[in-house]
Motif scaffolding. Structure first.
Motif, PDB file in Angstrom:
ATOM      1  N   UNK A   1      11.705  11.541 -23.407  1.00 56.08           N
ATOM      2  CA  UNK A   1      11.965  10.172 -22.646  1.00 56.08           C
ATOM      3  C   UNK A   1      13.376   9.505 -23.083  1.00 56.08           C
ATOM      4  N   UNK A   2      13.689   9.495 -24.468  1.00 58.98           N
ATOM      5  CA  UNK A   2      14.645   8.961 -25.003  1.00 58.98           C
ATOM      6  C   UNK A   2      15.873   9.557 -24.192  1.00 58.98           C
ATOM      7  N   UNK A   3      16.225  10.946 -24.026  1.00 55.79           N
ATOM      8  CA  UNK A   3      17.202  11.450 -23.338  1.00 55.79           C
ATOM      9  C   UNK A   3      17.371  11.087 -21.764  1.00 55.79           C
ATOM     10  N   UNK A   4      16.061  10.786 -21.334  1.00 57.69           N
ATOM     11  CA  UNK A   4      16.128  10.430 -19.573  1.00 57.69           C
ATOM     12  C   UNK A   4      16.695   9.064 -19.727  1.00 57.69           C
ATOM     13  N   UNK A   5      16.123   8.005 -20.328  1.00 62.50           N
ATOM     14  CA  UNK A   5      16.571   6.642 -20.412  1.00 62.50           C
ATOM     15  C   UNK A   5      17.743   6.386 -21.013  1.00 62.50           C
ATOM     16  N   UNK A   6      18.680   6.914 -20.624  1.00 59.35           N
ATOM     17  CA  UNK A   6      20.165   6.581 -21.007  1.00 59.35           C
ATOM     18  C   UNK A   6      20.681   5.412 -20.359  1.00 59.35           C
ATOM     19  N   UNK A   7      21.171   4.612 -21.122  1.00 54.50           N
ATOM     20  CA  UNK A   7      21.675   3.181 -20.422  1.00 54.50           C
ATOM     21  C   UNK A   7      22.664   3.470 -19.304  1.00 54.50           C
ATOM     22  N   UNK A   8      22.779   2.736 -18.237  1.00 53.59           N
ATOM     23  CA  UNK A   8      23.487   2.783 -16.967  1.00 53.59           C
ATOM     24  C   UNK A   8      25.062   2.534 -17.556  1.00 53.59           C
ATOM     25  N   UNK A   9      26.016   3.138 -17.055  1.00 54.68           N
ATOM     26  CA  UNK A   9      27.274   2.658 -17.265  1.00 54.68           C
ATOM     27  C   UNK A   9      27.592   1.543 -16.507  1.00 54.68           C
ATOM     28  N   UNK A  10      28.485   0.591 -17.464  1.00 58.22           N
ATOM     29  CA  UNK A  10      28.666  -0.826 -16.940  1.00 58.22           C
ATOM     30  C   UNK A  10      29.640  -0.489 -15.700  1.00 58.22           C
ATOM     31  N   UNK A  11      29.420  -1.275 -14.596  1.00 57.23           N
ATOM     32  CA  UNK A  11      30.540  -1.265 -13.585  1.00 57.23           C
ATOM     33  C   UNK A  11      31.689  -2.069 -14.073  1.00 57.23           C
ATOM     34  N   UNK A  12      33.009  -1.456 -13.572  1.00 56.77           N
ATOM     35  CA  UNK A  12      33.973  -1.998 -13.760  1.00 56.77           C
ATOM     36  C   UNK A  12      34.617  -2.763 -12.396  1.00 56.77           C
ATOM     37  N   UNK A  13      35.393  -3.427 -12.465  1.00 56.95           N
ATOM     38  CA  UNK A  13      35.847  -4.315 -11.403  1.00 56.95           C
ATOM     39  C   UNK A  13      37.437  -4.100 -10.870  1.00 56.95           C
ATOM     40  N   UNK A  14      37.740  -3.974  -9.752  1.00 51.60           N
ATOM     41  CA  UNK A  14      38.864  -4.012  -9.138  1.00 51.60           C
ATOM     42  C   UNK A  14      39.014  -5.269  -8.290  1.00 51.60           C
ATOM     43  N   UNK A  15      39.987  -5.809  -8.560  1.00 50.95           N
ATOM     44  CA  UNK A  15      40.242  -7.206  -7.695  1.00 50.95           C
ATOM     45  C   UNK A  15      41.298  -7.110  -7.077  1.00 50.95           C
ATOM     46  N   UNK A  16      41.060  -7.270  -5.620  1.00 46.95           N
ATOM     47  CA  UNK A  16      42.442  -7.267  -4.726  1.00 46.95           C
ATOM     48  C   UNK A  16      42.787  -8.798  -4.488  1.00 46.95           C
ATOM     49  N   UNK A  17      43.927  -9.368  -4.884  1.00 44.66           N
ATOM     50  CA  UNK A  17      44.474 -10.525  -5.046  1.00 44.66           C
ATOM     51  C   UNK A  17      45.763 -10.534  -3.811  1.00 44.66           C
ATOM     52  N   UNK A  18      45.249 -11.264  -2.522  1.00 46.99           N
ATOM     53  CA  UNK A  18      46.569 -11.205  -1.789  1.00 46.99           C
ATOM     54  C   UNK A  18      46.412 -12.451  -0.771  1.00 46.99           C
ATOM     55  N   UNK A  19      46.787 -12.099   0.393  1.00 44.71           N
ATOM     56  CA  UNK A  19      46.965 -13.089   1.428  1.00 44.71           C
ATOM     57  C   UNK A  19      46.045 -12.608   2.610  1.00 44.71           C
ATOM     58  N   UNK A  20      46.475 -12.839   4.032  1.00 41.16           N
ATOM     59  CA  UNK A  20      45.626 -12.673   5.157  1.00 41.16           C
ATOM     60  C   UNK A  20      45.767 -11.323   5.363  1.00 41.16           C
ATOM     61  N   UNK A  21      46.370 -10.441   4.454  1.00 42.61           N
ATOM     62  CA  UNK A  21      46.349  -8.951   4.952  1.00 42.61           C
ATOM     63  C   UNK A  21      45.213  -8.248   4.083  1.00 42.61           C
TER      64      UNK A  21
END
Length: 217
Positions: free
Chosen positions: A25-45
């Motif tokens: 059970x300990x082996x199965x219940x591994x913590x989920x990997x933390x999501x990383x963030x990609x931020x798109x910073x721009x204009x109308x495109x």
């Protein structure tokens, strides 16, 4: 005696089984990997101006590629129609409140179309890069280059194009030389204004960016 021994063996067996189950059970219940963030910073495109479905804008298309590969990244679209580099400079501190792991910088097109001073454009973009690096030193940055129509004049066009090339080299940034490669100036891939890509055009923009971004993830 035999009964006592049998009970003892059974107890030991159950104890070992419980331990093994607990271990499993300990082996199965591994913590989920933390999501990383990609931020798109721009204009109308980046914002997907004029599209019927915002999910056809290039950041959303890239998000689909990421999901299909099972990569642990969340895509945030921080595009704002009409944004200049000066506007981005004033907005960046607010966006930096959100943790980011990859920062895609797509600004400058509106500066070019308005014929703004290229030195100011360069300063504004450098400021944005500096702020991101200062707040998140481990954040990877991807810069998308831009060009202006020939009608702006050769001298201005060359100086404007050089802003992005120089910025990428100076800061050792991953670089897409021209975001609108194979889209800009092609009528069928742009909306009626001749500036903003259609959904088909955005699919090509996504490929232009993905060709560099995929190696950063």
């Amino acid at each position: 005696m035999l009964l006592s021994l049998a009970v003892l063996l059974a107890a030991c067996s159950n104890g070992n089984q419980t331990k093994n189950e607990s271990k499993t059970n300990t082996e199965v219940k591994q913590p989920k990997k933390q999501m990383k963030t990609i931020l798109f910073f721009g204009d109308s495109l980046t914002a997907g101006y004029g599209l019927e479905d915002p999910e056809t804008a290039f950041p959303a298309r890239i998000a689909e590629k990421i999901d299909s590969l099972g990569l642990q990244y969340t895509v945030v679209n921080a595009g704002l129609s009409g944004e200049t580099t000066a506007g981005g400079r004033s907005r960046i501190d607010w966006l930096l409140k959100q943790k980011m792991d990859v920062f895609v910088l797509e600004l400058g097109a509106n500066d070019g179309l308005r014929g703004l001073n290229v030195e100011e454009t360069a300063k504004n973009l450098q400021f944005i890069v500096d702020q991101v690096k200062a707040k998140y030193p481990d954040c990877k940055i991807l810069l998308t280059g831009m060009m202006v129509p020939p009608s702006m004049g050769a001298k201005y066009s060359d100086a404007f194009k050089a802003v992005f090339i120089d910025l990428a080299a100076k800061n050792n940034l991953k670089f897409v030389p021209f975001l609108l490669e194979n889209v800009g100036g092609i009528t069928r891939l742009n909306q009626a204004d001749g500036i903003h890509p259609t959904a088909e055009g955005h699919a090509i923009l996504a490929e232009n960016v993905w060709s560099i971004l995929k190696g950063m993830l």
